[in-house]
Design an enzyme around this catalytic site. Structure first.
Site, PDB file in Angstrom:
ATOM      1  N   ILE A  17       0.833  -1.200   0.000  1.00 50.35           N
ATOM      2  CA  ILE A  17       0.000   0.000   0.000  1.00 50.35           C
ATOM      3  C   ILE A  17       0.872   1.256   0.000  1.00 50.35           C
ATOM      4  O   ILE A  17       0.514   2.288  -0.577  1.00 50.35           O
ATOM      5  CB  ILE A  17      -0.987  -0.012   1.186  1.00 50.35           C
ATOM      6  CG1 ILE A  17      -2.134   0.964   0.912  1.00 50.35           C
ATOM      7  CG2 ILE A  17      -0.302   0.288   2.508  1.00 50.35           C
ATOM      8  CD1 ILE A  17      -3.338   0.751   1.803  1.00 50.35           C
ATOM      9  N   ARG A  20       1.691   2.135  -3.559  1.00 49.83           N
ATOM     10  CA  ARG A  20       0.636   2.896  -4.233  1.00 49.83           C
ATOM     11  C   ARG A  20       0.716   4.372  -3.846  1.00 49.83           C
ATOM     12  O   ARG A  20       0.579   5.266  -4.684  1.00 49.83           O
ATOM     13  CB  ARG A  20      -0.740   2.345  -3.861  1.00 49.83           C
ATOM     14  CG  ARG A  20      -0.997   0.935  -4.364  1.00 49.83           C
ATOM     15  CD  ARG A  20      -2.335   0.435  -3.841  1.00 49.83           C
ATOM     16  NE  ARG A  20      -2.549  -0.971  -4.152  1.00 49.83           N
ATOM     17  CZ  ARG A  20      -3.482  -1.725  -3.598  1.00 49.83           C
ATOM     18  NH1 ARG A  20      -4.291  -1.191  -2.690  1.00 49.83           N
ATOM     19  NH2 ARG A  20      -3.622  -2.986  -3.923  1.00 49.83           N
ATOM     20  N   SER A  38      11.947   1.432   8.375  1.00 47.71           N
ATOM     21  CA  SER A  38      11.516   0.039   8.445  1.00 47.71           C
ATOM     22  C   SER A  38      12.367  -0.697   9.457  1.00 47.71           C
ATOM     23  O   SER A  38      13.504  -0.298   9.747  1.00 47.71           O
ATOM     24  CB  SER A  38      11.644  -0.640   7.081  1.00 47.71           C
ATOM     25  OG  SER A  38      11.307  -2.014   7.164  1.00 47.71           O
ATOM     26  N   HIS A  81       0.155   0.892  14.164  1.00 46.83           N
ATOM     27  CA  HIS A  81      -0.290   2.209  13.704  1.00 46.83           C
ATOM     28  C   HIS A  81      -0.307   3.224  14.839  1.00 46.83           C
ATOM     29  O   HIS A  81       0.228   4.329  14.719  1.00 46.83           O
ATOM     30  CB  HIS A  81      -1.698   2.117  13.106  1.00 46.83           C
ATOM     31  CG  HIS A  81      -1.742   1.452  11.769  1.00 46.83           C
ATOM     32  ND1 HIS A  81      -2.925   1.270  11.072  1.00 46.83           N
ATOM     33  CD2 HIS A  81      -0.767   0.925  10.988  1.00 46.83           C
ATOM     34  CE1 HIS A  81      -2.675   0.657   9.933  1.00 46.83           C
ATOM     35  NE2 HIS A  81      -1.375   0.435   9.861  1.00 46.83           N
ATOM     36  N   LYS A  99      -5.571   3.116   7.598  1.00 44.55           N
ATOM     37  CA  LYS A  99      -6.637   2.584   8.440  1.00 44.55           C
ATOM     38  C   LYS A  99      -6.285   1.132   8.811  1.00 44.55           C
ATOM     39  O   LYS A  99      -5.534   0.472   8.086  1.00 44.55           O
ATOM     40  CB  LYS A  99      -7.992   2.688   7.717  1.00 44.55           C
ATOM     41  CG  LYS A  99      -7.985   2.211   6.260  1.00 44.55           C
ATOM     42  CD  LYS A  99      -7.981   0.710   6.173  1.00 44.55           C
ATOM     43  CE  LYS A  99      -7.284   0.217   4.949  1.00 44.55           C
ATOM     44  NZ  LYS A  99      -6.858  -1.187   5.099  1.00 44.55           N
TER      45      LYS A  99
END
Length: 671
Positions: A17, A20, A38, A81, A99
């Protein structure tokens, strides 16, 4: 809209994601990727080489410490998150977080609170909400294109390969509801809100689904009801590929989206009005503004620009604001509960860490005020948090953490609250944080119909077990039973105090006369008397009490008695159950508020609190709390916040010091 000032972006979590996002960011005009973080150095370097040659790479902590990073895109696994978003906000970065913002509402509250206290921008990355197709849909709904909206049908699911990896790992908050179930839920809320002309409030949710061998939901459906009459059906899953679709049904027609989530390609919005030809609105993926990841990045950058200019950005993005994120988290919690999915780290006995992952840190200086009660060797915070509004351990932990960091030390409990469950949540939190010795816990027992020495005793013993504690710092009889002689209550309280099970003791919801009678009996028999009282008290005079068996001390005679006795008072409903926040003489929908507080005198008190609050720059609720704390006898105000935001509102009065003249004026003793 003009392009925003460009930001220097960091990507945390270089996965699919994030690719993108990186591919569309150049079209946003919102800046460029300058760092990649990371836990896998090789992955970070490979991502940077592909999408941002020359970008710095490092661990998450190293990237967040980089002063040349303005904004962070969080695209890691669900369970990371919240701590990464909080760390980024505390480091002064704006945050676009994939999300779900957090696995549950409790953790989401902490993230939103971190954003609001940092002054930085936080946006939850429901990218479809920023696409022109979504704006067109909501505009059609608002305009009444299909009449009165009755129902929304929305789905987002897919069939994963083998049941392995993060999607099927309960420890990583797997399952369809959290992965993509938020899309149909947020769509339903957005449409309902547009139709009603106000934020949609979820009134009911019924759900069912299939829970797989790994303990996550593999397919789930839910029926939603919103206040105002709009209903919705939502579906999601990770083991069944239903075509994504949204249909909005109204009294005059319907609107259909075949690709509602705007992930790529040409999208179409189809309007079908009764008796009219079908109308199609098409959106070309070739246009930069039709790239959803670019659109959400641009939205954050515009908000960041406003924040730099000193504007208030605490609401978040108009397309999907922070209150939307919190409401969505509540809905997803309820959906998972209906299906039967509870992650191991959410259990009532789990060792739930702080949402940030860091040890609690009390603000220095902090806004709290403190007092003492004779016989207790620990200071009490003048604001006391009730524990009866916490639905689960994650929620309780987030709220109690926030209270502690504000300097709060004192908690109000009762066996009656959830028949012990809320005490268990507090006890587990105290154990998880190692705070049993530092915190002050008020324990109540002997509630009707067990308002007897025997009933009080077994409830006390259960309360101590529930709280994983050996002693109640302050113990209160929760109700009175006039059929029991005061001496029997004084005797049993002394017995438990002598045994070391309770410290200071007193009563709640007793009349002044019974309180004095008990202390006279104690003095005559060489016993310890009652030291504290917990009745209703506040700026609004009580016309009645919410529950049978309750007592107030808001009348003039009771106030004189409190001054004479100097009895430490722990008043419940110190802010009159929302009277100073929402009461309106013309609104009689809340029967309890009307019965207990609606009077010409109380509305005059409210007007005066609002006037003084405007002069001091605080809400009327803060003035009401300040009134309680400014009394000429010891007070420790009990509040019952349901969220961290309510907690901050409830404690706003700590910064207000009222003098005697202001107190008298608020209480209508001076014109």
């Amino acid at each position: 809209m003009a392009s925003p000032a460009p930001l220097r972006w960091a990507v945390l979590g270089p996965g699919s994601i994030a690719r993108r996002f990186a591919s569309q960011l150049p079209a946003s005009g919102a800046g460029a990727i300058t760092a990649v973080g990371s836990s896998d150095a090789a992955r970070a370097r490979a991502f940077a080489d592909e999408h941002a040659p020359g970008a710095r790479t490092g661990t998450h902590a190293e990237v967040l410490a980089d002063p040349d990073v303005d904004a962070v895109y969080v695209a890691t696994v669900h369970t990371t998150h919240a701590p990464l978003a909080i760390a980024a906000l505390r480091a002064g970065k704006h945050v676009l977080c994939e999300k779900p913002l957090a696995p549950n509402h409790g953790s989401a509250m902490a993230v939103v609170d971190a954003a609001r206290t940092s002054g930085r921008v936080l946006v939850e990355a429901y990218m479809y909400a920023f696409h022109p197709q979504q704006r067109a849909l909501l505009d059609l709904v608002r305009s009444g294109e299909v009449g009165r909206v009755l129902h929304v049908d929305a789905s987002f699911s897919f069939a994963a390969g083998s049941p392995t990896g993060r999607l099927f790992d309960a420890d990583l908050a797997g399952g369809g509801i959290l992965d993509v179930g938020g899309y149909p839920v947020t769509m339903a809320r957005a449409v309902a809100g547009a139709a009603l002309g106000r934020p949609a409030v979820l009134a009911g949710l019924r759900g069912s689904g299939t829970v797989g061998a790994t303990g996550v939901d593999e397919w789930a459906v839910a029926a939603l009801e919103f206040e105002g009459g709009v209903t919705a059906t939502v579906r999601t899953g990770v083991r069944l590929a239903e075509p994504p679709a949204v249909a909005v049904h109204g009294s005059a027609g319907s609107i259909h989206l075949a690709d509602p989530w705007a992930i790529g390609g040409r999208t179409e919005l189809v309007v079908r009005r009764v008796g009219e030809p079908e109308r199609v609105l098409a959106f070309d993926p070739g246009a930069d503004e039709h790239l959803p990841y670019a659109a959400e990045a641009a939205a954050l950058a515009h908000l960041a620009q406003r924040a730099a200019a000193g504007e208030d950005v605490s609401a978040g993005a108009a397309e999907h604001g922070l209150e939307d994120s919190l409401a969505t988290a509540v809905a997803l919690d309820r959906w998972r509960a209906a299906v039967g999915v509870r992650y191991p780290f959410e259990r009532d006995t789990a060792d739930v860490p702080t949402v940030s992952g860091l040890p609690l840190r009390v603000a220095d200086p902090n806004p709290m005020r403190y007092g003492r009660i004779e016989g207790l060797d620990k200071p009490l915070s003048r604001v006391v948090v009730g524990v009866d509004n916490q639905p689960d351990l994650a929620h309780a932990s987030a709220l109690f953490d926030a209270f502690w960091e504000l300097g709060g030390t004192t908690f109000d409990t009762s066996w009656w609250y959830g028949q012990g469950r809320f005490e268990k949540l507090l006890g587990q939190w105290l154990t998880n944080r190692g705070l049993h010795r530092e915190a002050v816990v008020l324990v109540k027992g002997g509630h009707t119909p067990e308002c007897t020495p025997q009933g009080m005793t077994w409830q006390l013993l259960e309360s101590l077990e529930n709280q994983q504690s050996e002693k109640a710092d302050v113990y209160l009889l929760h109700r009175d039973n006039p059929d029991v002689p005061v001496g029997e209550f004084v005797d049993v309280l002394n017995e438990h105090a002598d045994a070391g099970r309770i410290g200071v003791f007193g009563v709640s919801n007793w009349t002044r006369e019974r309180f004095d009678e008990a202390n006279a009996w104690a003095a005559a028999h060489g016993k310890r008397g009652l030291s504290v009282l917990s009745n209703h008290f506040g700026l609004a005079e009580a016309l009645d009490v919410p529950w049978a068996g309750c007592q107030h001390v808001t009348d003039a005679a009771s106030k004189r008695w409190l001054v004479e006795r100097q009895v430490p008072l722990l008043p419940w409903s110190s802010q009159a159950r929302g009277f100073f926040a929402r009461a309106d003489p013309a609104d009689r929908s809340d029967a309890e508020l009307v019965r207990c507080y609606h009077s010409e005198a109380n509305f005059e008190r409210k007007r005066r609190a609002e006037k003084l609050g405007a002069e001091l720059g605080v809400p009327a609720t803060a003035v009401a709390l300040a009134y309680v704390l400014a009394q000429p006898f010891p007070t420790f105000a009990l509040v019952g916040p349901r969220s961290v935001a309510e907690l901050r509102s409830s404690t706003a009065g700590l910064g207000v010091e009222l003098d005697e003249a202001q107190v008298a004026w608020l209480d209508l003793r001076e014109g």
